[in-house]
Design a protein around this motif. Sequence first.
Motif, mmCIF file in Angstrom:
data_model
loop_
_atom_site.group_PDB
_atom_site.id
_atom_site.type_symbol
_atom_site.label_atom_id
_atom_site.label_comp_id
_atom_site.label_asym_id
_atom_site.label_seq_id
_atom_site.Cartn_x
_atom_site.Cartn_y
_atom_site.Cartn_z
ATOM 1 N N PRO A 19 5.594 14.857 -11.508
ATOM 2 C CA PRO A 19 5.204 14.702 -10.201
ATOM 3 C C PRO A 19 5.766 13.337 -9.116
ATOM 4 O O PRO A 19 6.229 12.573 -10.066
ATOM 5 N N LEU A 20 5.795 13.814 -7.938
ATOM 6 C CA LEU A 20 6.224 12.547 -7.116
ATOM 7 C C LEU A 20 5.316 12.516 -6.011
ATOM 8 O O LEU A 20 4.826 13.287 -5.456
ATOM 9 N N VAL A 21 4.849 11.191 -5.642
ATOM 10 C CA VAL A 21 3.771 10.607 -4.750
ATOM 11 C C VAL A 21 4.558 9.888 -3.666
ATOM 12 O O VAL A 21 5.314 9.006 -3.983
ATOM 13 N N VAL A 22 4.464 10.270 -2.474
ATOM 14 C CA VAL A 22 5.174 9.491 -1.388
ATOM 15 C C VAL A 22 4.126 8.732 -0.708
ATOM 16 O O VAL A 22 2.958 9.460 -0.338
ATOM 17 N N VAL A 23 4.170 7.590 -0.501
ATOM 18 C CA VAL A 23 3.274 6.704 -0.190
ATOM 19 C C VAL A 23 3.711 5.880 1.128
ATOM 20 O O VAL A 23 4.638 5.209 1.344
ATOM 21 N N LEU A 24 2.795 5.911 2.236
ATOM 22 C CA LEU A 24 3.262 5.236 3.753
ATOM 23 C C LEU A 24 2.283 4.191 4.036
ATOM 24 O O LEU A 24 1.293 4.483 4.146
ATOM 25 N N HIS A 25 2.841 2.893 4.143
ATOM 26 C CA HIS A 25 2.070 1.880 4.410
ATOM 27 C C HIS A 25 1.661 1.907 5.829
ATOM 28 O O HIS A 25 2.022 2.665 6.772
ATOM 29 N N GLY A 26 0.739 1.031 6.171
ATOM 30 C CA GLY A 26 0.005 0.754 7.544
ATOM 31 C C GLY A 26 0.822 -0.154 8.433
ATOM 32 O O GLY A 26 1.832 -0.707 7.921
ATOM 33 N N CYS A 27 0.559 -0.504 9.591
ATOM 34 C CA CYS A 27 1.074 -1.535 10.430
ATOM 35 C C CYS A 27 1.055 -2.986 9.775
ATOM 36 O O CYS A 27 -0.045 -3.266 9.270
ATOM 37 N N THR A 28 2.114 -3.715 9.998
ATOM 38 C CA THR A 28 2.074 -4.802 9.378
ATOM 39 C C THR A 28 2.302 -5.062 7.998
ATOM 40 O O THR A 28 2.420 -6.299 7.478
ATOM 41 N N GLN A 29 2.192 -4.092 7.419
ATOM 42 C CA GLN A 29 2.383 -3.934 5.958
ATOM 43 C C GLN A 29 3.844 -3.853 5.329
ATOM 44 O O GLN A 29 4.425 -2.991 6.037
#
Length: 355
Positions: free
Chosen positions: A56-66
């Motif tokens: 599998p592949l997991v795509v991870v999107l950070h938050g602001c200023t991270q």
Amino acid sequence: MHSISDTIARLKDRSLPILRTGGSDNNLAPLEGSGSNPGALRALLYVPGSLPAHSPLVVVLHGCTQTAAGYDHGSGWSELADRFGFAVLFPEQQRANNPNLCFNWFSAEDARRGSGEVESIREMVVATVERHRLDPARVFVTGLSAGGAMTAAMLACHPELFAGGAIIAGLPFGTARGVPEALERMRGRGHDRAGLVDRVRTASPHRGPWPAVSVWHGSSDATVDAVNAAMIVDQWRGLHGVGEPDTTERVVGYVHRIWRDAAGRGVIEEYAVAGMGHGTPLATRGDEACGTPGPHMLDAGISSTYRIAAAWGIVPAIAPPRPVEAPAIAPLSPTRFDPTATINDALLAAGLIRR
């Protein structure tokens, strides 16, 4: 991550410092040559050693200023990937696009199929799946806050790419165009419930099946009002054609609701984390524990990272015992028994002799 209300309001004024939540890019490798990149994002990748094909592949999107590395360190996604065998892709925002490193979920140019940041992320996903021979039927996406809102955009604009998604402290797709509307929606104001489902339906030519969606939100979130979690659920209930939840239970004391389709498949779940503010819920103890608490990475006694992965079926539903390293034991030095010394020590202790 500072309040998104503050960061968005100051997007054109000045940059906020990057939050340091630990970790570094050492664990993540740049993904080079990932196709077109109209959104000018950076791509970082974590692939465990000897990962089998069709993983599998997991795509991870950070938050602001991270940063990608900081969010990985806090959430523990690459740690979980090592334990259970999957790849993790981290799109990363750049200062040139957004001074505070927020994904531009409120920009029509960046949150549209075939354009801007949405297209950049799609190209990264396709390149990663092809290059590492991953399973295109098991690609998932998750994100926090602005990353959660961009997760909603990816699920809406490219539902054919993803088997499931998890939106943490985010907003429904298509509810804001520009900064003023973004601020209002984050406060829970001005939502058009009537158009929720149509915004997703018109975002792509896809007509189903739709990805499964997991929604996480703290009841005390002062940055993105929890009404947005209800709006996300309503948006995807309409797409999946489900009504009231089939299951309502408490997990580690928090309300967990599940909606199932006609075939009995869980298509929507929601965790309402009572008393939690704005951030990603973590567990620091127990077999599900992964990640590290920090700014907006909150020890809530429940691991969203593990439970999201379990809902997707890429880790066991019940976490196996975590491997424990045996403490090092110093080797014993060989000793020689001296009966005279032993007798003398006893007599000395009894006060019968003196040194």
